[in-house]
Design an enzyme around this catalytic site. Structure first.
Site, PDB file in Angstrom:
ATOM      1  N   LYS A 119      45.974 -83.985 -16.066  1.00 46.55           N
ATOM      2  CA  LYS A 119      45.269 -83.127 -17.022  1.00 46.55           C
ATOM      3  C   LYS A 119      43.775 -83.391 -16.938  1.00 46.55           C
ATOM      4  CE  LYS A 119      44.445 -82.383 -21.957  1.00 46.55           C
ATOM      5  NZ  LYS A 119      44.774 -82.745 -23.358  1.00 46.55           N
ATOM      6  N   GLU A 169      38.881 -82.532 -35.893  1.00 52.29           N
ATOM      7  CA  GLU A 169      39.659 -83.651 -35.339  1.00 52.29           C
ATOM      8  C   GLU A 169      39.105 -85.009 -35.727  1.00 52.29           C
ATOM      9  OE1 GLU A 169      41.747 -85.079 -31.164  1.00 52.29           O
ATOM     10  OE2 GLU A 169      40.361 -83.388 -31.146  1.00 52.29           O
ATOM     11  N   GLU A 205      50.535 -80.803 -22.721  1.00 50.75           N
ATOM     12  CA  GLU A 205      49.154 -81.256 -22.905  1.00 50.75           C
ATOM     13  C   GLU A 205      49.058 -82.203 -24.102  1.00 50.75           C
ATOM     14  OE1 GLU A 205      44.904 -79.260 -24.185  1.00 50.75           O
ATOM     15  OE2 GLU A 205      46.441 -77.968 -23.318  1.00 50.75           O
ATOM     16  N   GLU A 231      40.068 -69.305 -24.838  1.00 52.33           N
ATOM     17  CA  GLU A 231      40.125 -70.455 -25.741  1.00 52.33           C
ATOM     18  C   GLU A 231      38.742 -71.056 -25.964  1.00 52.33           C
ATOM     19  OE1 GLU A 231      41.840 -75.011 -25.652  1.00 52.33           O
ATOM     20  OE2 GLU A 231      43.139 -73.418 -24.890  1.00 52.33           O
TER      21      GLU A 231
END
Length: 363
Positions: free
Chosen positions: A110, A164, A208, A345
């Site tokens: 990733k 976050e 992910e 995104e």
């Protein structure tokens, strides 16, 4: 801006002045342990090898509850003047990464690919005014403003509204809520609900997300006696996007490990870097150059070791004259990623910050 602001839904930390500046987290941690300061505030860069922007402030105020700005002065006009890279170039980068990640012979699994928009303001932007607009538009976000002078960037400011939390520490209790896996919100309520269900069942996004959770488990296991992680992620929404989120709690074995120590241990997570970390970090630096403080960490740590650090996303870096800013948006790329979907995104994420300034983001 000569100071620091982190306005979370449950509390606000605001400081002014700089008594001691630190461009390395290790030096700041040592000052805390030596009793040279009762508080460290600031930001860690995306690349831990680059200078940090940390300080022991002259004055600090920590208040409970959300920040409610007393006034909301009008912002000058802000407009996007360039894209770095262009939309087409970003999709080409993603396509190349997908090809690389699809090779079973290579170890990379990733990579988080980002792009940025350069915007200009008709008059100088005041960091605190920008932050006030962000917290008004995103009351559930963690809004921050950080002076980057300690990193050798005098007068520049990191600004953002992130959903976050990287890590919080209160006594021996550690809490985290990593985000990974995203789809844009849709205007039609029915379609938006279907989008949320699609995210929660998406094998690409679940893969992910799993990389992030497993990495955090591995990092915390040596320092935490207990670790509580749900079997699967939950949905978290912002006005712009849906996220997959996993709330994690843990108990430290050693109470001398501080919130700053934990931030250094956990940053950068696969949520904003990739897997494996070192290889993903080098890949990003080769592709994008220096990200600065985008996808770094912003927070504070007191003399008791308690503190809170958030992930520096949905953000921009504001120039010293207040006239130009560089806003960032990224997304996790795995072998199943689609370049156009990844572009959409990043556009949705860029709207979190630039929308707070009434600045249009190109599709």
């Amino acid at each position: 801006m000569d100071g620091f602001l982190l306005a979370s839904p449950n509390g606000v930390v605001r400081t002014t002045g700089t008594r001691i500046a630190f461009d390395a987290a290790a030096a700041a941690a040592s000052a805390l342990r030596a009793g040279d300061t009762e508080l460290i505030v600031g930001a860690l860069p995306f690349d831990p090898r680059r200078p940090a922007a940390l300080c022991a402030p002259e004055q600090a105020l920590h208040t409970a509850g959300p920040w409610r700005p007393a006034a909301l002065p009008e912002l000058p006009e802000v407009r996007v003047v360039s894209e770095m890279p262009s939309a087409a170039e970003h999709m080409a980068r993603v396509a190349k990464l997908v090809e690389q990640l699809s090779d079973p012979e290579q170890p990379l699994r990733k990579v988080v690919a980002a792009r940025s928009l350069l915007a200009e303001a008709a008059a100088p932007l005041e960091p605190e005014v920008v932050a006030a607009h962000l917290v008004t538009r995103h009351p559930r976000a963690n809004v921050y403003a950080v002076d980057l002078t300690p990193a050798g960037r005098p007068g520049e400011t990191l600004l953002g509204a992130t959903p976050e939390v990287l890590v919080t520490r209160h006594g021996r209790t550690v809490t985290l809520r990593p985000l990974a896996g995203t789809l844009p919100r849709l205007a039609d309520p029915g379609a938006d609900a279907a989008q949320a269900r699609e995210l929660l069942s998406s094998s690409k996004n679940l893969e992910e997300h799993a990389y992030v959770v497993e990495w955090i488990r591995d990092q915390l296991a040596p320092v935490c006696g207990t670790l509580t992680i749900p079997d699967g992620p939950e949905l978290l929404s912002t006005p712009e996007v849906w996220h997959l989120a996993t709330p994690i709690t843990a108990e430290l074995r050693d109470s001398s490990i501080t919130a700053l120590d934990l931030a250094v241990l956990l940053h950068p997570t696969p949520a904003i870097c990739g897997t494996p970390t070192a290889l993903a970090l080098d890949t990003i630096c080769d592709l994008e150059g220096d990200r600065g403080f985008y996808s770094g960490a912003v927070g504070w740590c007191d003399a008791n070791g308690d503190g809170e650090w958030v992930v520096a996303i949905r953000c921009a870096e504001l120039s010293a004259d207040g006239r130009s800013l560089r806003a960032f948006g990224g997304g996790g790329i795995v072998a199943a990623s689609d370049p156009h979907t990844e572009l959409v995104e990043t556009t949705a994420k860029l709207r979190t910050f630039l929308g707070g300034l009434q600045c249009a983001v190109p599709d």
